[in-house]
Design a protein around this motif. Sequence first.
Motif, short mmCIF file in Angstrom:
data_model
loop_
_atom_site.label_atom_id
_atom_site.label_comp_id
_atom_site.label_asym_id
_atom_site.label_seq_id
_atom_site.Cartn_x
_atom_site.Cartn_y
_atom_site.Cartn_z
N UNK A 1 93.93 -38.32 33.92
CA UNK A 1 94.40 -39.43 34.76
C UNK A 1 93.87 -39.11 36.15
N UNK A 2 92.91 -39.91 36.61
CA UNK A 2 92.25 -39.61 37.88
C UNK A 2 92.31 -40.80 38.83
N UNK A 3 92.67 -40.50 40.07
CA UNK A 3 92.65 -41.50 41.12
C UNK A 3 92.16 -40.83 42.39
N UNK A 4 91.25 -41.51 43.07
CA UNK A 4 90.72 -41.00 44.32
C UNK A 4 90.72 -42.15 45.31
N UNK A 5 91.34 -41.96 46.45
CA UNK A 5 91.47 -43.06 47.42
C UNK A 5 90.15 -43.52 48.00
N UNK B 1 90.73 -47.11 42.41
CA UNK B 1 91.07 -47.39 41.03
C UNK B 1 91.54 -46.13 40.32
N UNK B 2 92.20 -46.32 39.19
CA UNK B 2 92.65 -45.21 38.35
C UNK B 2 91.82 -45.21 37.07
N UNK B 3 91.39 -44.04 36.67
CA UNK B 3 90.69 -43.89 35.39
C UNK B 3 91.56 -43.02 34.48
N UNK C 1 105.40 -50.29 35.43
CA UNK C 1 105.22 -50.72 34.05
C UNK C 1 104.07 -50.03 33.33
N UNK C 2 103.02 -49.65 34.06
CA UNK C 2 101.82 -49.12 33.41
C UNK C 2 101.52 -47.69 33.83
N UNK C 3 101.34 -47.48 35.10
CA UNK C 3 100.84 -46.18 35.55
C UNK C 3 101.82 -45.03 35.31
N UNK D 1 87.23 -38.59 12.12
CA UNK D 1 86.73 -38.99 13.43
C UNK D 1 87.77 -38.70 14.51
N UNK D 2 87.26 -38.44 15.68
CA UNK D 2 88.08 -38.28 16.87
C UNK D 2 87.64 -39.35 17.85
N UNK D 3 88.59 -40.07 18.43
CA UNK D 3 88.28 -41.15 19.35
C UNK D 3 88.64 -40.78 20.78
N UNK D 4 87.90 -41.35 21.70
CA UNK D 4 88.20 -41.20 23.12
C UNK D 4 87.97 -42.56 23.78
N UNK D 5 88.91 -42.97 24.60
CA UNK D 5 88.79 -44.23 25.33
C UNK D 5 89.01 -43.96 26.80
N UNK D 6 88.09 -44.45 27.62
CA UNK D 6 88.23 -44.32 29.06
C UNK D 6 88.49 -45.72 29.62
N UNK D 7 89.62 -45.87 30.29
CA UNK D 7 90.03 -47.15 30.85
C UNK D 7 90.04 -47.03 32.36
N UNK D 8 89.31 -47.90 33.04
CA UNK D 8 89.35 -47.95 34.50
C UNK D 8 90.25 -49.11 34.88
N UNK D 9 91.32 -48.78 35.57
CA UNK D 9 92.33 -49.76 35.94
C UNK D 9 92.11 -50.16 37.40
N UNK D 10 91.81 -51.43 37.60
CA UNK D 10 91.46 -51.90 38.94
C UNK D 10 92.61 -52.58 39.66
#
Length: 180
Positions: A137-141, A147-149, A102-104, A83-92
């Motif tokens: 890594x996507x961010x749009x103002x 938010x960052x995805x 610490x994170x970004x 299996x191949x996994x993919x996780x999309x996290x939206x950071x608010x």
Amino acid sequence: MACISKLSAGFAYDCDTGATGIENAFIINKEDIASFTVDPTAPVIVNAVTLVSGAKAYKIDTPKRTLVVTESLKTNEGAPNALSFSATITITALNSYDFRMAVLRSLPNGSYVLFTKEPGNTYRVYGLYYGLSSTSYDRNTHDNGNWVTVALATPEQVIGEDGLQVQQNTYNALYEAAVY
């Protein structure tokens, strides 16, 4: 293991699942996992996870679709399919200097293991063998409140992972010790 190729159970419709997503989750730096054990009689069940001294797990809030995990078949020549996994996290929450440091700054370059509690008290782990690495890594103002995805996925160069579950008590102990 991935070498099992014969079905041994049927498929029933469960109307209690599918309507909700991940209930809660946490993430660990892959290098912070010292060891783990699987159940010898059920090798898709992780019994224990030990972190290196001083390492922490980090909670992920999961309202709506802020964390979405997918799995797909990874076909291999000369090795069993996996299996191949993919996780999309939206950071608010990204408006502080400390959070950015610490994170970004680390997400684009690290390797991570993701643990989730899913409907029906199913506890899953993704990336335990090879980790999950950033693929975007996507961010749009102007979109989604700035938010960052971030998308994490099984690395391309590996044969893939097994679909693993985690014992409830192991998940709960790690989750309760996790921090934001």
